[in-house]
Design a protein around this motif. Sequence first.
Motif, PDB file in Angstrom:
ATOM      1  N   VAL A 119      15.101  12.335 -21.693  1.00 12.27           N
ATOM      2  CA  VAL A 119      16.036  11.202 -21.883  1.00 12.27           C
ATOM      3  C   VAL A 119      17.455  11.777 -21.907  1.00 12.27           C
ATOM      4  O   VAL A 119      18.492  11.126 -20.994  1.00 12.27           O
ATOM      5  CB  VAL A 119      15.691  10.538 -23.066  1.00 12.27           C
ATOM      6  N   SER A 120      17.990  12.723 -22.669  1.00 13.46           N
ATOM      7  CA  SER A 120      18.895  13.140 -22.858  1.00 13.46           C
ATOM      8  C   SER A 120      18.915  14.451 -23.230  1.00 13.46           C
ATOM      9  O   SER A 120      18.047  14.919 -24.022  1.00 13.46           O
ATOM     10  CB  SER A 120      19.995  12.288 -23.667  1.00 13.46           C
ATOM     11  N   ASP A 166      10.660  11.364 -24.213  1.00 12.96           N
ATOM     12  CA  ASP A 166       9.867  10.443 -24.541  1.00 12.96           C
ATOM     13  C   ASP A 166       8.244  10.726 -23.748  1.00 12.96           C
ATOM     14  O   ASP A 166       8.292  11.168 -22.943  1.00 12.96           O
ATOM     15  CB  ASP A 166      10.137   9.072 -23.676  1.00 12.96           C
ATOM     16  N   HIS A 222      14.894  10.237 -31.637  1.00 12.62           N
ATOM     17  CA  HIS A 222      15.821  10.785 -30.774  1.00 12.62           C
ATOM     18  C   HIS A 222      16.994  11.090 -31.596  1.00 12.62           C
ATOM     19  O   HIS A 222      17.388  10.271 -32.493  1.00 12.62           O
ATOM     20  CB  HIS A 222      16.247   9.805 -29.750  1.00 12.62           C
TER      21      HIS A 222
END
Length: 139
Positions: free
Chosen positions: A87-88, A101, A132
Amino acid sequence: MFTGRPVRTGRAVLVAGVLLMLSAVGFGVTALVRASDPGRSPLHRAVDAYLETVGTGGSAPAATCAGTSDPAAELRRQGARFGHRIVSSTEGGGQATVNVDLTPGHGPAVAYSLDLSRTGTVWEVCSASPGHMEIDPFG
């Protein structure tokens, strides 16, 4: 001898040349986008390799990071097999955090945050925790 309309090769050659140039530009842009794709970074490649191993039931390398528990055991709490999506991420000074994820075979995706450490050019997953971490994309 054949008689009829003359063939206009100049126009055909021009059109072919323009199409060739456009495809070359398209290829160049595609290569540029792929080269700047964050998924191709050494950090993301290491996370992908780790999660593909753990998510398919394989044995992950033991973490040598000081004072960490087994991140693979934490990730497998969601199921023995899972897919994943990065995701990041953020990295600096040999440390990194990557938000992923996990996608188990049943149910919705589950958010996890991985902490990594780099020794030389090798990234190692040190810990995994649910949720997260907030990552500033401008930091």
